[in-house]
Design an enzyme around this catalytic site. Structure first.
Site, mmCIF file in Angstrom:
data_model
loop_
_atom_site.group_PDB
_atom_site.id
_atom_site.type_symbol
_atom_site.label_atom_id
_atom_site.label_comp_id
_atom_site.label_asym_id
_atom_site.label_seq_id
_atom_site.Cartn_x
_atom_site.Cartn_y
_atom_site.Cartn_z
ATOM 1 N N ARG A 89 0.878 -1.178 0.000
ATOM 2 C CA ARG A 89 0.000 0.000 0.000
ATOM 3 C C ARG A 89 0.914 1.226 0.000
ATOM 4 N NH1 ARG A 89 -5.432 1.515 1.707
ATOM 5 N NH2 ARG A 89 -5.417 3.565 2.697
ATOM 6 N N HIS A 106 -7.030 1.208 -7.004
ATOM 7 C CA HIS A 106 -7.371 0.532 -5.750
ATOM 8 C C HIS A 106 -8.181 -0.728 -6.093
ATOM 9 C CE1 HIS A 106 -7.885 -0.231 -1.659
ATOM 10 N NE2 HIS A 106 -8.562 0.822 -1.246
ATOM 11 N N GLN A 145 -10.269 -2.912 -3.351
ATOM 12 C CA GLN A 145 -11.535 -2.330 -2.919
ATOM 13 C C GLN A 145 -12.651 -2.669 -3.901
ATOM 14 O OE1 GLN A 145 -12.386 -0.349 -0.020
ATOM 15 N NE2 GLN A 145 -14.400 -0.885 -0.844
ATOM 16 N N ASP A 156 -16.541 9.078 -2.411
ATOM 17 C CA ASP A 156 -15.276 8.918 -1.687
ATOM 18 C C ASP A 156 -14.920 10.277 -1.088
ATOM 19 O OD1 ASP A 156 -12.905 7.921 -0.699
ATOM 20 O OD2 ASP A 156 -11.930 7.719 -2.650
ATOM 21 N N CYS A 171 -16.120 3.742 0.066
ATOM 22 C CA CYS A 171 -14.985 2.875 0.383
ATOM 23 C C CYS A 171 -14.438 3.112 1.787
ATOM 24 C CB CYS A 171 -13.882 3.031 -0.666
ATOM 25 S SG CYS A 171 -13.347 4.737 -0.951
ATOM 26 N N ARG A 184 -14.281 -6.668 2.226
ATOM 27 C CA ARG A 184 -12.836 -6.574 1.984
ATOM 28 C C ARG A 184 -12.149 -7.842 2.489
ATOM 29 N NH1 ARG A 184 -10.169 -1.604 1.467
ATOM 30 N NH2 ARG A 184 -8.308 -2.921 1.306
#
Length: 320
Positions: free
Chosen positions: A117, A144, A147, A239, A279, A307
């Site tokens: 990450r 991403h 996700q 987001d 998210c 997730r």
């Protein structure tokens, strides 16, 4: 209905692969991962133990801090019978000048897979090029993909499938927007992005999504009109307006994005059975109002839980 694919054939294709961006995968491979995630979740909920990664170790390298990414991967590898090792880049030789290539070669001798990450997509790509183990993109400024696996798993659970579903996204044309566009185009979903003119997705990603959509029948739209995007939407998605590393732009972004807030007025333009997704983490009162975040059509915590299951499926496919 969910797409049916040949699991043995696809599983063989995925073993040992990297997962850097969705466009590296085929529609069938994406469908297989989602089916495997569904199986993982059902098995977990039933209390059945399955440990295909017993004895395996996942390295988890963080240059960006996280709640959901760290906990879901660490809990996930544990539930699969393996071990997760948290690695803070600032506390490694990587943070003192060792090259990405050298670090990748060293880690390949210690662990069975790496999740990274970080900020730069190029860094993840360079690591994967020099590693002999699967490398998973846990997030970069460009994409991403992990996700989106959880997002699509959630949509399938509620809507029964992906093809023909319309997802409307509001806000910054960021890593989430890029991955949602590519994933939607691959799976036959329609997607409508509403972002301010100066904050729209990268043109190269738009063109790639349009090219993929030409084969899948998906509709991909990008505009600066929230009202247009929300019309007939099955999924309303947003987001944060200022992502990690953009804190200095917070006040400017608040003004620029004020008309893109997901609230009751905007939500009323969507289909009556539309769901709300985010998210997370959410900044209540900014990109979304609390009544929507906590409303009966919000699935954000189901989405967050997925997730865990989507990433268990991913690790199993790549590392077992």
């Amino acid at each position: 209905m969910q797409t049916k694919i040949e699991p043995i054939h696809v599983a063989h294709q995925l073993k040992g692969r990297d997962f850097l961006k969705l466009a590296d995968y085929s529609k069938d491979e994406l469908a297989y991962l989602l089916q495997l995630a569904d199986k993982m979740k059902k098995r977990y909920k039933s209390g059945s133990q399955n440990q295909p990664l017993k004895g395996k170790t996942l390295g988890m390298l963080f240059e960006k801090s996280s709640t959901r990414t760290r906990v879901s991967f660490e809990a996930g590898i544990s539930q699969l019978g393996g071990t997760g090792i948290f690695l803070n880049a600032d506390q490694m030789q990587l943070g003192r000048g060792e090259t990405v290539a050298d670090t990748a070669k060293v880690m390949s001798g210690y662990v069975d897979g790496m999740m990274i990450r970080t900020f730069s997509q190029d860094m993840v790509g360079e690591f994967a090029e020099n590693a002999s183990i699967p490398v998973i993109n846990g997030l970069t400024d460009m994409y991403h993909p992990c996700q989106v696996l959880a997002d699509f798993q959630t949509i399938q659970e509620i809507k029964g499938g992906l093809k023909g579903v319309k997802l409307a996204y509001f806000g910054d044309g960021n890593n989430m927007t890029h991955s949602l566009m590519i994933g939607a185009a691959m799976s036959g979903m329609d997607i409508s992005i509403a972002a301010p003119e100066d904050y729209q997705p990268e043109s190269s990603v738009i063109q790639e999504a349009l090219s993929i959509a030409g084969n899948s029948g998906s509709q991909v739209e990008v505009s600066s009109s929230p009202e247009t995007a929300a019309q007939n939407a099955d999924v309303i998605y947003t987001d944060v307006w200022a992502s990690m590393g953009q804190e200095k732009e917070q006040s400017v972004r608040e003004q620029t994005f004020s008309g893109f807030q997901v609230n009751a007025e905007l939500f009323a333009l969507a289909n009556h059975d539309a769901i709300f997704m985010h998210c997370l983490p959410a900044h209540r009162g900014e990109e979304v109002t609390s009544d929507i975040m906590d409303g009966k059509q919000s699935v954000v915590f189901q989405q967050a839980e997925n997730r865990l299951h989507a990433q268990k499926a991913l690790m199993t496919a790549l590392m077992s």
